[in-house]
Motif scaffolding. Sequence first.
Motif, PDB file in Angstrom:
ATOM      1  N   VAL A   1       6.380   5.035  -0.288  1.00  0.00           N
ATOM      2  CA  VAL A   1       6.002   6.602  -0.817  1.00  0.00           C
ATOM      3  C   VAL A   1       6.677   6.631  -1.905  1.00  0.00           C
ATOM      4  CG1 VAL A   1       6.246   8.679  -0.271  1.00  0.00           C
ATOM      5  CG2 VAL A   1       5.492   7.317   1.494  1.00  0.00           C
ATOM      6  N   SER A   2       6.075   6.727  -3.099  1.00  0.00           N
ATOM      7  CA  SER A   2       6.199   7.240  -4.187  1.00  0.00           C
ATOM      8  C   SER A   2       6.855   8.951  -4.348  1.00  0.00           C
ATOM      9  CB  SER A   2       5.750   6.738  -5.374  1.00  0.00           C
ATOM     10  OG  SER A   2       5.818   6.954  -6.743  1.00  0.00           O
TER      11      SER A   2
ATOM     12  N   LEU B   1       0.971  -0.960  -0.058  1.00  0.00           N
ATOM     13  CA  LEU B   1      -0.153   0.123   0.253  1.00  0.00           C
ATOM     14  C   LEU B   1       0.997   1.198  -0.217  1.00  0.00           C
ATOM     15  CD1 LEU B   1      -3.127   0.273   0.035  1.00  0.00           C
ATOM     16  CD2 LEU B   1      -2.666   0.811   2.097  1.00  0.00           C
ATOM     17  N   GLY B   2       0.500   2.025  -0.831  1.00  0.00           N
ATOM     18  CA  GLY B   2       1.460   3.287  -1.401  1.00  0.00           C
ATOM     19  C   GLY B   2       1.080   4.724  -1.329  1.00  0.00           C
ATOM     20  N   THR B   3       1.488   6.123  -1.384  1.00  0.00           N
ATOM     21  CA  THR B   3       1.107   6.787  -1.310  1.00  0.00           C
ATOM     22  C   THR B   3       2.081   8.178  -2.363  1.00  0.00           C
ATOM     23  OG1 THR B   3      -0.334   9.150  -0.699  1.00  0.00           O
ATOM     24  CG2 THR B   3       1.538   8.338   0.392  1.00  0.00           C
ATOM     25  N   THR B   4       1.298   8.171  -2.610  1.00  0.00           N
ATOM     26  CA  THR B   4       2.504   9.852  -3.845  1.00  0.00           C
ATOM     27  C   THR B   4       2.879  11.095  -2.655  1.00  0.00           C
ATOM     28  OG1 THR B   4       0.844  10.702  -4.394  1.00  0.00           O
ATOM     29  CG2 THR B   4       1.756   9.189  -5.269  1.00  0.00           C
ATOM     30  N   CYS B   5       3.861  11.383  -3.322  1.00  0.00           N
ATOM     31  CA  CYS B   5       4.346  12.724  -2.049  1.00  0.00           C
ATOM     32  C   CYS B   5       4.993  13.875  -3.137  1.00  0.00           C
ATOM     33  CB  CYS B   5       4.717  13.178  -0.829  1.00  0.00           C
ATOM     34  SG  CYS B   5       6.514  12.063  -0.952  1.00  0.00           S
ATOM     35  N   GLU B   6       4.827  14.720  -4.059  1.00  0.00           N
ATOM     36  CA  GLU B   6       6.064  15.266  -4.315  1.00  0.00           C
ATOM     37  C   GLU B   6       6.567  16.444  -3.548  1.00  0.00           C
ATOM     38  OE1 GLU B   6       2.189  17.499  -4.949  1.00  0.00           O
ATOM     39  OE2 GLU B   6       2.316  15.816  -4.844  1.00  0.00           O
TER      40      GLU B   6
END
Length: 296
Positions: free
Chosen positions: A165-166, A138-143
Amino acid sequence: MAEASDIEWCDSTFNPWVGCTRISEACDYCYAADWAKRTGQEDLWQGNRRRTKTWNEPRKWDRQADTFEEEHGRPRRVFCASLADIFDNQIPTLWRDDFWGLIRECDRLVFLLLTKRPMNIEKMLPAFWDEIKSRVWLGTTCEHQEAADRNVPHLLKHDAAVRFVSYEPALGPVKFTPWLHDDGCRDTPSAGSCYCGFEEFRIDWIVAGGESGPNARPAHPDWFRSVRDQCAAAGIPFLFKQWGEWMPVATIGPGPRLKIKDHRYLDGGTVVRWVGKKYAGRLLDGVLHDAYPEPR
């Protein structure tokens, strides 16, 4: 859908449906939205969604699990919804119920779910989550830091085989340190803000990369170096996926086919040049960072 994916951190991709909505700066030049425009399906990024006809592909891969595991020594990693978001609140509930049922059915595969909407995870997980979570990454993105502060705490509320995290496309520096340790309360001067209630969980893996595509924005190499070093200090696997279209001038060697489109001056006197994704590659300071986590 692709049985052999070009995405560095998975083996295959499966899209149960296609379509999404831009919700953050990272979405400004979304490759999937560009794909929809090129194929005359702009409505998929204007509120519409389309269920695909590829649902039997994961079932086929599940039947082939013995062959794949003999060759690779591990289960097939399937990235779900590269052209959508599993936790999109514009998806019919029935579609998502069917998707959870497919994961339950295909118990020889590992499923990677990456979302820009981690705040929706809690209300959208199936009643049998405990039965399938050992096969879900299970992952989430952040920039940038603002996105990390918003998204990561929502991710860490949930148990899964891997929480990742990507950090792509990287648009600013991020301090992940408060979420990389599981040594109790993080309310310490060195760690920063307290994340009480998440003591049991931490980020297990970080994937980082620059932006690609005709409008790509450059990333400062120090942002990637910082995340690399944060992961090394915490013993967390780090995968550097790509520079994207831009790379630091100092790392550019001779290349007869190299066409330099542009250059930018970043903080600290760093200069980056547009060389194209293929030429830029994925070496950070001359090293390939290609580490993966061990699921619990």
